[in-house]
Structure formats: structure tokens, C-alpha cells
Design a protein around this motif. Structure first.
Motif, PDB file in Angstrom:
ATOM      1  N   THR A   1      39.103  46.335  41.215  1.00  0.00           N
ATOM      2  CA  THR A   1      37.624  46.094  41.714  1.00  0.00           C
ATOM      3  C   THR A   1      37.215  44.722  41.057  1.00  0.00           C
ATOM      4  N   GLY A   2      37.663  44.297  40.240  1.00  0.00           N
ATOM      5  CA  GLY A   2      37.153  42.824  39.400  1.00  0.00           C
ATOM      6  C   GLY A   2      36.113  43.400  38.612  1.00  0.00           C
ATOM      7  N   VAL A   3      35.509  44.408  38.638  1.00  0.00           N
ATOM      8  CA  VAL A   3      34.308  44.983  37.601  1.00  0.00           C
ATOM      9  C   VAL A   3      34.776  44.944  36.129  1.00  0.00           C
ATOM     10  N   GLN A   4      33.915  44.183  35.375  1.00  0.00           N
ATOM     11  CA  GLN A   4      34.460  44.182  34.101  1.00  0.00           C
ATOM     12  C   GLN A   4      34.807  45.725  33.459  1.00  0.00           C
ATOM     13  N   SER A   5      33.844  46.522  33.456  1.00  0.00           N
ATOM     14  CA  SER A   5      34.196  48.001  32.898  1.00  0.00           C
ATOM     15  C   SER A   5      35.400  48.531  33.463  1.00  0.00           C
ATOM     16  N   SER A   6      35.795  48.218  34.764  1.00  0.00           N
ATOM     17  CA  SER A   6      36.867  49.004  35.403  1.00  0.00           C
ATOM     18  C   SER A   6      38.233  48.113  34.826  1.00  0.00           C
ATOM     19  N   VAL A   7      38.222  46.658  34.424  1.00  0.00           N
ATOM     20  CA  VAL A   7      38.934  46.026  34.011  1.00  0.00           C
ATOM     21  C   VAL A   7      39.368  46.822  32.521  1.00  0.00           C
ATOM     22  N   GLN A   8      38.507  46.762  31.763  1.00  0.00           N
ATOM     23  CA  GLN A   8      38.457  47.594  30.547  1.00  0.00           C
ATOM     24  C   GLN A   8      39.027  48.808  30.272  1.00  0.00           C
ATOM     25  N   THR A   9      38.659  49.654  31.445  1.00  0.00           N
ATOM     26  CA  THR A   9      39.425  50.854  31.550  1.00  0.00           C
ATOM     27  C   THR A   9      40.922  50.724  31.628  1.00  0.00           C
ATOM     28  N   ALA A  10      41.282  49.726  32.780  1.00  0.00           N
ATOM     29  CA  ALA A  10      42.678  49.676  33.052  1.00  0.00           C
ATOM     30  C   ALA A  10      43.269  49.433  31.882  1.00  0.00           C
ATOM     31  N   ILE A  11      42.916  48.581  30.847  1.00  0.00           N
ATOM     32  CA  ILE A  11      43.855  48.381  29.756  1.00  0.00           C
ATOM     33  C   ILE A  11      43.762  49.497  28.834  1.00  0.00           C
ATOM     34  N   TYR A  12      42.641  50.096  28.596  1.00  0.00           N
ATOM     35  CA  TYR A  12      42.517  51.030  27.688  1.00  0.00           C
ATOM     36  C   TYR A  12      43.499  52.398  28.057  1.00  0.00           C
ATOM     37  N   ALA A  13      43.532  52.462  29.411  1.00  0.00           N
ATOM     38  CA  ALA A  13      44.496  53.738  30.151  1.00  0.00           C
ATOM     39  C   ALA A  13      45.752  53.308  30.153  1.00  0.00           C
ATOM     40  N   THR A  14      46.373  52.014  30.087  1.00  0.00           N
ATOM     41  CA  THR A  14      47.639  51.919  30.297  1.00  0.00           C
ATOM     42  C   THR A  14      48.351  52.188  29.079  1.00  0.00           C
ATOM     43  N   ARG A  15      49.451  52.913  29.278  1.00  0.00           N
ATOM     44  CA  ARG A  15      50.531  53.523  28.188  1.00  0.00           C
ATOM     45  C   ARG A  15      50.920  52.272  27.503  1.00  0.00           C
ATOM     46  N   SER A  16      51.314  52.355  26.101  1.00  0.00           N
ATOM     47  CA  SER A  16      51.571  51.326  25.304  1.00  0.00           C
ATOM     48  C   SER A  16      53.398  50.822  25.870  1.00  0.00           C
ATOM     49  N   GLY A  17      53.296  49.500  25.868  1.00  0.00           N
ATOM     50  CA  GLY A  17      54.660  49.022  26.658  1.00  0.00           C
ATOM     51  C   GLY A  17      54.481  48.637  28.352  1.00  0.00           C
ATOM     52  N   GLY A  18      53.087  49.299  28.590  1.00  0.00           N
ATOM     53  CA  GLY A  18      53.212  49.359  30.016  1.00  0.00           C
ATOM     54  C   GLY A  18      52.757  48.120  30.869  1.00  0.00           C
ATOM     55  N   VAL A  19      52.279  48.032  31.957  1.00  0.00           N
ATOM     56  CA  VAL A  19      51.669  46.946  32.867  1.00  0.00           C
ATOM     57  C   VAL A  19      50.334  47.158  33.331  1.00  0.00           C
ATOM     58  N   ALA A  20      49.401  46.529  33.025  1.00  0.00           N
ATOM     59  CA  ALA A  20      48.092  46.284  33.725  1.00  0.00           C
ATOM     60  C   ALA A  20      48.135  45.053  34.858  1.00  0.00           C
ATOM     61  N   VAL A  21      47.947  45.225  36.019  1.00  0.00           N
ATOM     62  CA  VAL A  21      48.131  44.282  37.056  1.00  0.00           C
ATOM     63  C   VAL A  21      46.581  44.112  37.802  1.00  0.00           C
ATOM     64  N   MET A  22      46.115  42.900  37.538  1.00  0.00           N
ATOM     65  CA  MET A  22      44.803  42.528  38.071  1.00  0.00           C
ATOM     66  C   MET A  22      44.663  42.189  39.478  1.00  0.00           C
ATOM     67  N   VAL A  23      44.279  43.060  40.338  1.00  0.00           N
ATOM     68  CA  VAL A  23      44.218  42.391  41.744  1.00  0.00           C
ATOM     69  C   VAL A  23      42.843  42.190  42.134  1.00  0.00           C
ATOM     70  N   GLY A  24      41.750  42.890  41.561  1.00  0.00           N
ATOM     71  CA  GLY A  24      40.492  42.566  42.074  1.00  0.00           C
ATOM     72  C   GLY A  24      39.967  41.181  41.412  1.00  0.00           C
ATOM     73  N   LEU A  25      39.080  40.406  42.127  1.00  0.00           N
ATOM     74  CA  LEU A  25      38.591  39.220  41.228  1.00  0.00           C
ATOM     75  C   LEU A  25      36.928  39.506  41.267  1.00  0.00           C
ATOM     76  N   GLY A  26      36.641  39.279  40.016  1.00  0.00           N
ATOM     77  CA  GLY A  26      35.246  39.522  39.545  1.00  0.00           C
ATOM     78  C   GLY A  26      34.690  38.235  38.990  1.00  0.00           C
ATOM     79  N   ALA A  27      33.903  38.401  38.055  1.00  0.00           N
ATOM     80  CA  ALA A  27      33.285  37.131  37.092  1.00  0.00           C
ATOM     81  C   ALA A  27      34.302  36.306  36.734  1.00  0.00           C
ATOM     82  N   GLU A  28      34.074  35.050  36.651  1.00  0.00           N
ATOM     83  CA  GLU A  28      35.123  34.060  35.968  1.00  0.00           C
ATOM     84  C   GLU A  28      35.378  34.516  34.489  1.00  0.00           C
ATOM     85  N   MET A  29      34.421  34.823  33.793  1.00  0.00           N
ATOM     86  CA  MET A  29      34.597  35.071  32.384  1.00  0.00           C
ATOM     87  C   MET A  29      34.383  36.706  32.338  1.00  0.00           C
TER      88      MET A  29
END
Length: 354
Positions: free
Chosen positions: A248-276
Motif C-alpha cells: 500500500t505504501g500507507v504509513q500505518s500499513s508499513v508500521q503494521t508490516a514491521i510489527y507483524a513480522t516474526r523476529s528474524g523474518g522479512v518485510a518487503v516494501m512494494v507499495g510506494l507512499g510518502a518519501e518520508m
């Protein structure tokens, strides 16, 4: 060959026109294609609405479109692997030089790459289009033109799943059930993911995701916090997912992606949102969650064609709307409004079939 090359041309922000352009002549290593099916991507709409994406700014008129398939009508003098009549899918990114990225097989990262409908390069939403023959891939008889056009978004899913390391038994969270989230779902399942959860605001899109193989679909509410959603995903899977693919590239969703991923896992950023974008970086760091970027794709067309030809992946349900090329403005408006999933433009007057 009709003498008209009707093309969808973006002149400036909000100024999209249908105009007749000359039929191009292919160079020695190029082929001339009669375009058949071209999908509309969110990026095409973004250029139309904003005149730019990040550092790519429209400065002169540009033909839109980059999810495409067509039929070869003419081949350049040095082309040996294609002939007139061949049905092909078009890979829109063609490296211009043999730089370090090209040599290492990551040509998508080459700063000078040609890419359809990325300023200043023209796309292929037109009747006739010339392209590097090496980046036109022959379609088997059992793969339709529309499936051929959908190889472009499918490639984003393949590249994302490769970057994520999806394999047999992986558990995967996909954030966003738009066209890219859905192709990531299809590819992840085909690559052996045992369980896939997908999130979106739209119940309609989540229903399609379930039909396409999602094990769990989570309807996101605006008031949900990133941590709440992460816990919900963990509850559904019984454990945190090995991999999260953020589309999605949406900030809240990127945050969810990181919190949700298992320790030692991988979060891949496909969606492009705000530069910062503000993210829980310390959370990712102390849990050794790898955050990986994705930029388009490379070396994906042969795999995509094999997946479609073998029926391991079915992309046909993604196409919800079809318009003849003459109705391009209507088609773009349909995509802009978020109606359906994938809108397909039919460029061959005499063959409007899938």
C-alpha cells in the motif's frame, strides 16, 4: 496495416488526449507490434492526475501504458527469434547500457534504463509500438493476450516473493488487496506459502482475495492501530508470519508490516507512499526483521509465462473491466475511481477478445 496509430498521450497534469501518431519503423534489434491488450496501472493514473511520480516528472508529451501484449507485424534486420504473427508479452524495462547492474543480473536498478510510460519514455497504449525484440516474449497458444498483459503486474509479485524468500511452508501477510497485493498472493501460494493473510479497507477486494486463495482476509478499520492489526494477524495464524509483503505504501500499513513480522523474518516494501515515512525501526532492528525494497522486477517474464501456461497461476479473475482504445478516458476514470480491479484497454479494432 491500417495507417492510423491512435495513441493515448499525456500532455500535462490532467491533460490526456487521444491522438494519431506515425507508425514507427523498427530498428535492427527491434520489432513492430500491433498492440492488443494493455492494462491500466495505478502509476498511469498517478501521472495523469499529478504529472509526476517522485523524481520522474512529465516535461513533454508521453504515451501512457506499460502492461502490454500484442502481435509482431514487422521485425528488424537482426532479429532472429521472432517473426510476424508471433503473439508476445512486452517487458517494459529495457536497459540502455551494460553497466554493473546489467552485468550482475539486476538490470531493473540501472539508472539509465528505458521504461515504458516513465518520463521521458513513451509507453505502448497505442495501436502500433516498437520495442526491443529481446524484451518481447513469445506467448504459448494457451496463454491469452490479456494474460500476457497481466505478466507485468504478475512480475511485481514474482520479484517481491523472490526478494522475500517465499518458499514451501512460508506463512505470509500481504498488506493491501489491490492488483499488486492480489498478484503477490497468487505468486506466494504458487511458490509454496502454506498460509496467507491479506488486509484491506475494501470488503469487495477481500472477497476476491479469498476466491484467489487467501486463507484469512482482514478488513481494516480506520481506527485500528498498527499494533492491534499485527496482533490480529498473529491470532489468525497462531504465530507471526515469516514474511510480510507491504503493497500500500500507507504509513500505518508499513508500521503494521514491521510489527507483524516474526523476529528474524522479512518485510518487503512494494507499495510506494510518502518519501518520508515514520516506522518502528528499533522494533525491526532488535528483532532482526529484514526490511527489503522492491523496484519493479527483473528476469521474471519466463517464469511468469511458465506459471500461466502450466495453469499454476490464474490471473484471469483480475480483469474486471474492458474498454476499446477509443474509450481510454472512460477507462482511466474507472481506474481512478477504484472501481473493479484491473481495467484492460483493447487496442486492436478487429480483435477485442481477451
Amino acid at each position: 496495416m491500417g495507417e492510423s496509430n491512435l495513441s493515448v498521450v499525456l500532455h500535462a497534469k490532467g491533460d490526456m488526449r487521444l491522438e494519431h501518431r506515425p507508425i514507427p519503423e523498427p530498428g535492427p534489434n527491434e520489432v513492430l507490434l500491433q498492440m492488443h491488450s494493455v492494462g491500466i496501472c495505478g502509476s498511469d493514473v498517478h501521472y495523469w492526475q499529478n504529472g509526476r511520480i517522485g523524481d520522474f516528472v512529465l516535461k513533454k508529451p508521453m504515451v501512457l501504458g506499460h502492461e502490454a501484449s500484442g502481435r509482431v507485424v514487422k521485425v528488424g534486420s537482426a532479429v532472429t527469434h521472432l517473426k510476424p504473427g508471433d503473439r508476445v508479452a512486452v517487458e517494459p524495462g529495457v536497459p540502455r547500457e551494460m553497466d554493473e547492474f546489467f552485468k550482475s543480473g539486476r538490470y531493473n536498478l540501472s539508472p539509465t534504463i528505458f521504461f515504458c510510460a516513465t518520463p521521458p519514455d513513451d509507453g505502448n497504449l497505442c495501436r502500433y509500438y516498437k520495442h526491443s525484440a529481446n524484451f518481447c516474449y513469445k506467448l504459448p497458444d494457451n496463454v491469452t493476450f490479456e494474460e500476457g498483459a497481466l505478466i507485468e503486474p504478475l512480475s511485481v509479485g514474482i520479484h517481491a516473493c523472490r526478494r522475500a524468500g517465499v518458499t514451501l511452508g512460508s506463512t505470509v501477510l500481504i498488506c493491501g488487496a489491490g492488483p499488486i497485493g492480489l498478484v503477490c498472493l497468487l505468486v506466494a501460494k504458487a511458490m509454496g506459502a502454506s498460509l496467507a493473510v491479506i488486509t484491506d479497507l475494501s470488503a469487495e477486494r477481500l472477497a476476491l482475495a479469498r476466491e484467489l486463495g487467501a486463507d484469512f482476509a482482514v478488513e481494516v478499520k480506520r481506527e485500528d492501530t498498527a499494533e492491534q492489526l499485527a496482533r490480529k494477524v498473529e491470532g489468525l495464524l497462531g504465530a507471526q508470519p515469516h514474511i510480510t509483503i507491504e503493497c500500500t505504501g500507507v504509513q500505518s500499513s508499513v508500521q503494521t508490516a514491521i510489527y507483524a513480522t516474526r523476529s528474524g523474518g522479512v518485510a518487503v516494501m512494494v507499495g510506494l507512499g510518502a518519501e518520508m515515512t515514520t516506522i518502528p525501526l528499533v522494533n525491526a532492528a532488535v528483532r532482526e526483521v529484514d526490511i527489503r525494497g522492491v523496484f519493479r522486477y527483473c528476469n521474471t517474464w519466463p517464469m511468469a509465462i511458465a506459471m500461466l501456461a502450466s495453469k499454476k497461476v490464474n490471473v484471469k479473475p483480475l480483469v474486471t473491466h474492458r474498454f476499446p482504445l477509443e474509450q481510454a478516458v472512460q477507462a482511466f476514470e474507472t481506474t481512478r475511481q477504484g472501481l473493479g480491479v484491473k481495467v484492460m484497454l483493447k487496442c486492436d479494432e478487429n480483435d477485442q477478445n481477451p
